[in-house]
Design a protein around this motif. Structure first.
Motif, mmCIF file in Angstrom:
data_model
loop_
_atom_site.group_PDB
_atom_site.id
_atom_site.type_symbol
_atom_site.label_atom_id
_atom_site.label_comp_id
_atom_site.label_asym_id
_atom_site.label_seq_id
_atom_site.Cartn_x
_atom_site.Cartn_y
_atom_site.Cartn_z
ATOM 1 N N MET A 1 0.831 -1.207 0.000
ATOM 2 C CA MET A 1 0.000 0.000 0.000
ATOM 3 C C MET A 1 0.864 1.255 0.000
ATOM 4 S SD MET A 1 -3.086 1.084 -0.168
ATOM 5 C CE MET A 1 -4.078 -0.338 0.293
ATOM 6 N N ASP A 2 1.983 1.206 0.717
ATOM 7 C CA ASP A 2 2.907 2.340 0.723
ATOM 8 C C ASP A 2 3.469 2.583 -0.682
ATOM 9 O OD1 ASP A 2 4.575 4.342 2.207
ATOM 10 O OD2 ASP A 2 6.201 3.060 1.492
ATOM 11 N N ARG A 3 3.820 1.514 -1.374
ATOM 12 C CA ARG A 3 4.281 1.646 -2.761
ATOM 13 C C ARG A 3 3.185 2.252 -3.644
ATOM 14 N NH1 ARG A 3 8.584 -0.988 -5.186
ATOM 15 N NH2 ARG A 3 9.972 -2.115 -3.775
ATOM 16 N N PHE A 4 1.960 1.821 -3.434
ATOM 17 C CA PHE A 4 0.847 2.303 -4.261
ATOM 18 C C PHE A 4 0.644 3.806 -4.081
ATOM 19 C CE2 PHE A 4 -3.708 3.278 -4.631
ATOM 20 C CZ PHE A 4 -3.911 2.956 -5.957
ATOM 21 N N PHE A 5 0.639 4.272 -2.837
ATOM 22 C CA PHE A 5 0.418 5.694 -2.584
ATOM 23 C C PHE A 5 1.562 6.549 -3.130
ATOM 24 C CE2 PHE A 5 -2.545 4.351 0.923
ATOM 25 C CZ PHE A 5 -3.671 4.906 0.350
ATOM 26 N N LYS A 6 2.796 6.075 -2.970
ATOM 27 C CA LYS A 6 3.935 6.834 -3.486
ATOM 28 C C LYS A 6 3.898 6.896 -5.015
ATOM 29 C CE LYS A 6 7.141 6.010 0.334
ATOM 30 N NZ LYS A 6 8.414 5.353 0.763
ATOM 31 N N ALA A 7 3.580 5.770 -5.660
ATOM 32 C CA ALA A 7 3.533 5.747 -7.121
ATOM 33 C C ALA A 7 2.360 6.566 -7.663
ATOM 34 C CB ALA A 7 3.443 4.309 -7.622
ATOM 35 N N SER A 8 1.284 6.691 -6.874
ATOM 36 C CA SER A 8 0.095 7.419 -7.341
ATOM 37 C C SER A 8 0.262 8.926 -7.277
ATOM 38 C CB SER A 8 -1.128 7.002 -6.514
ATOM 39 O OG SER A 8 -1.425 5.632 -6.708
#
Length: 237
Positions: free
Chosen positions: A82-89
């Motif tokens: 989820m941390d990767r998702f938010f940073k990439a978004s």
């Protein structure tokens, strides 16, 4: 006799038109298959790379025994995913923000354009960048042909006034949407990998373990005492 002549004329017209239609359809089908193949390969590559990110994030936690069960593995892995998702978004949302700013500037500065003006049609949108085809005057040639010589082709007519804003609005919006969809696919791929690895790492699997040495009572150590003493002396030396 007249009927034969009429039939020959119709058939000649039909074959003259049909080979063009078949050729166009063939090229369209080939291009569609190529595009879908390239898109499929790209999606597979993205899913493979992003699913492997779970291994990178969780390798240390597993080897250091911070995660020693399936429940903890899923918990920490989903947090990192989820941390990767938010940073990439963040990146696609920057494009969405630019799109919104351009949209507001365009309609506030040039207020003669309505707020719900299309960014897709030929009069105000990106359709002006491409060829357009008018099939309204195409005639039917019995039994299965069409006279495509009467197709009206309009060349691209790019804007040179304020409507050029709609080009940038569309392209920034498109890039943001594609980028965000890629992030969503990556998150789904990581979730699948997490579920798979949590079952694989912490499952008891005896398929490749040879248990015969634990239960075979007929195995006898035939090594003599002298040989054992020589072996122990050699190990000491």
């Amino acid at each position: 006799m007249k009927m034969m002549i009429l039939v020959n004329l119709v058939l000649n017209k039909f074959f003259d038109v049909s080979w063009k239609v078949l050729l166009v359809i063939f090229f369209i089908v080939v291009i569609v298959f190529i595009l879908f193949g390239l898109i499929g390969m790209l999606i597979r590559y993205i899913l493979k790379v992003q699913s492997k990110a779970v291994d990178k994030d969780m390798a240390y936690l597993v080897t250091s025994r911070v995660c020693d069960n399936s429940k903890d593995f899923k918990k920490f892995a989903h947090i990192k995913s989820m941390d990767r998702f938010f940073k990439a978004s963040l990146y696609p949302f920057i494009f969405f923000l630019i799109t919104l700013i351009l949209y507001l500037v365009y309609h506030l500065v040039f207020n003669e354009h309505p707020w719900f003006e299309s960014i897709f049609n030929r009069e105000t949108g990106i359709a002006s960048l491409f060829y357009s085809f008018d099939f309204s005057k195409v005639e039917y040639v019995p039994p299965l042909g069409f006279d495509f010589d009467k197709v009206i082709v309009t060349p691209p007519t790019p804007f040179s006034d304020e409507r050029i804003f709609n080009y940038f609005i569309f392209f920034f919006l498109l890039i943001g949407l594609i980028w965000y969809l890629v992030n969503v696919m990556a998150y789904i791929a990581r979730s699948y990998r997490i579920s798979k690895m949590s079952k694989k790492i912490y499952s008891a699997n005896l398929d490749k373990m040879d248990l015969s040495s634990f239960y075979n009572k007929n195995i006898v150590d035939t090594t003599s005492l002298d040989e054992k003493e020589d072996k122990s002396n050699n190990d000491i030396d």
